[in-house]
Design a protein around this motif. Structure first.
Motif, PDB file in Angstrom:
ATOM      1  N   VAL A  19       0.856  -1.178   0.000  1.00  0.00           N
ATOM      2  CA  VAL A  19       0.000   0.000   0.000  1.00  0.00           C
ATOM      3  C   VAL A  19       0.892   1.229   0.000  1.00  0.00           C
ATOM      4  O   VAL A  19       1.826   1.333   0.794  1.00  0.00           O
ATOM      5  CB  VAL A  19      -0.926   0.028   1.238  1.00  0.00           C
ATOM      6  CG1 VAL A  19      -1.726   1.322   1.294  1.00  0.00           C
ATOM      7  CG2 VAL A  19      -1.840  -1.182   1.244  1.00  0.00           C
ATOM      8  N   LYS A  20       0.593   2.159  -0.922  1.00  0.00           N
ATOM      9  CA  LYS A  20       1.309   3.429  -0.974  1.00  0.00           C
ATOM     10  C   LYS A  20       0.288   4.516  -1.256  1.00  0.00           C
ATOM     11  O   LYS A  20      -0.511   4.382  -2.185  1.00  0.00           O
ATOM     12  CB  LYS A  20       2.377   3.392  -2.069  1.00  0.00           C
ATOM     13  CG  LYS A  20       3.191   4.663  -2.159  1.00  0.00           C
ATOM     14  CD  LYS A  20       4.264   4.562  -3.224  1.00  0.00           C
ATOM     15  CE  LYS A  20       5.031   5.865  -3.299  1.00  0.00           C
ATOM     16  NZ  LYS A  20       6.030   5.816  -4.362  1.00  0.00           N
ATOM     17  N   ASP A  21       0.313   5.567  -0.431  1.00  0.00           N
ATOM     18  CA  ASP A  21      -0.636   6.676  -0.571  1.00  0.00           C
ATOM     19  C   ASP A  21      -2.081   6.166  -0.616  1.00  0.00           C
ATOM     20  O   ASP A  21      -2.859   6.545  -1.484  1.00  0.00           O
ATOM     21  CB  ASP A  21      -0.324   7.510  -1.820  1.00  0.00           C
ATOM     22  CG  ASP A  21       1.062   8.129  -1.784  1.00  0.00           C
ATOM     23  OD1 ASP A  21       1.494   8.508  -0.675  1.00  0.00           O
ATOM     24  OD2 ASP A  21       1.695   8.218  -2.848  1.00  0.00           O
ATOM     25  N   ASP A  22      -2.413   5.288   0.311  1.00  0.00           N
ATOM     26  CA  ASP A  22      -3.757   4.707   0.438  1.00  0.00           C
ATOM     27  C   ASP A  22      -4.216   3.940  -0.800  1.00  0.00           C
ATOM     28  O   ASP A  22      -5.401   3.726  -1.003  1.00  0.00           O
ATOM     29  CB  ASP A  22      -4.797   5.791   0.781  1.00  0.00           C
ATOM     30  CG  ASP A  22      -4.545   6.407   2.144  1.00  0.00           C
ATOM     31  OD1 ASP A  22      -4.035   5.684   3.035  1.00  0.00           O
ATOM     32  OD2 ASP A  22      -4.850   7.594   2.329  1.00  0.00           O
ATOM     33  N   GLN A  23      -3.284   3.513  -1.622  1.00  0.00           N
ATOM     34  CA  GLN A  23      -3.603   2.730  -2.827  1.00  0.00           C
ATOM     35  C   GLN A  23      -2.888   1.384  -2.739  1.00  0.00           C
ATOM     36  O   GLN A  23      -1.699   1.329  -2.454  1.00  0.00           O
ATOM     37  CB  GLN A  23      -3.128   3.499  -4.075  1.00  0.00           C
ATOM     38  CG  GLN A  23      -3.353   2.796  -5.390  1.00  0.00           C
ATOM     39  CD  GLN A  23      -4.821   2.728  -5.781  1.00  0.00           C
ATOM     40  OE1 GLN A  23      -5.571   3.657  -5.541  1.00  0.00           O
ATOM     41  NE2 GLN A  23      -5.218   1.623  -6.380  1.00  0.00           N
ATOM     42  N   PHE A  24      -3.620   0.290  -2.964  1.00  0.00           N
ATOM     43  CA  PHE A  24      -3.029  -1.052  -2.944  1.00  0.00           C
ATOM     44  C   PHE A  24      -2.447  -1.389  -4.313  1.00  0.00           C
ATOM     45  O   PHE A  24      -3.066  -1.150  -5.337  1.00  0.00           O
ATOM     46  CB  PHE A  24      -4.079  -2.111  -2.570  1.00  0.00           C
ATOM     47  CG  PHE A  24      -3.526  -3.508  -2.608  1.00  0.00           C
ATOM     48  CD1 PHE A  24      -2.728  -3.977  -1.580  1.00  0.00           C
ATOM     49  CD2 PHE A  24      -3.797  -4.350  -3.687  1.00  0.00           C
ATOM     50  CE1 PHE A  24      -2.207  -5.260  -1.618  1.00  0.00           C
ATOM     51  CE2 PHE A  24      -3.273  -5.633  -3.725  1.00  0.00           C
ATOM     52  CZ  PHE A  24      -2.478  -6.084  -2.691  1.00  0.00           C
TER      53      PHE A  24
END
Length: 166
Positions: A19-24
């Motif tokens: 997960v990075k910047d609330d994106q999986f």
């Protein structure tokens, strides 16, 4: 001897995504840089490098490794050049590569800058002993580590402001 449960767990970590910047993000294989499991997986994967170095190449220099970060301390430039060739060959067998943007060859006697490793800056400095200059290793927190520490201290010690701006 192997434990299938451990291998299965490692395999799941390698395919877990991140997960990075609330994106999986899905991953085919590999551990994202900076993940909590990354140092353990690196140590498992690079254990072969440690074994090969210990069994065949200690005369080139001392290999110091933590997870995927490493330094080889050699006495001569020739040893250092051979050590780089050995690293390239072992990494090639492991189907990985050296990050050339983060790698450099440093002469600790001639290079005034030394090198950073694991948050510390390492360099040789002259020390006078009975009028004779001897070189000794000294380690200091790196500039990057100091900047991070100053930011953390500032963050913790700054006075809190209320929402009204007063």
């Amino acid at each position: 001897m192997s434990d299938r449960r451990v291998f299965k767990l490692i395999w799941k970590w390698l395919k877990a995504g991140f997960v990075k910047d609330d994106q999986f993000y899905e991953t085919e294989l590999g551990s994202p840089q900076g993940s909590v499991i990354s140092p353990l997986l690196s140590n498992i994967y690079l254990n072969d490098l440690d074994k090969v170095w210990e069994n065949k190449f200690t005369e080139l220099g001392a290999l110091v490794r933590f997870a995927d970060d490493l330094v080889i301390l050699c006495k001569t430039k020739e040893q250092a050049m051979k050590a780089i060739d050995v690293l390239k060959a072992v990494f090639n067998k492991l189907e990985t590569e050296i990050n050339t943007s983060k790698s450099k060859l440093v002469n600790p006697w001639g290079d005034k800058t030394g090198f950073d490793f694991l948050g510390m800056h390492h360099r040789k400095i002259p020390k006078q002993v009975k009028g004779v200059a001897h070189y000794i290793w000294r380690s200091y927190p790196s500039k990057k580590a100091m900047k991070k520490m100053k930011e953390k201290v500032k963050e913790v010690t700054e006075p809190e402001t209320d929402c009204s701006g007063q």
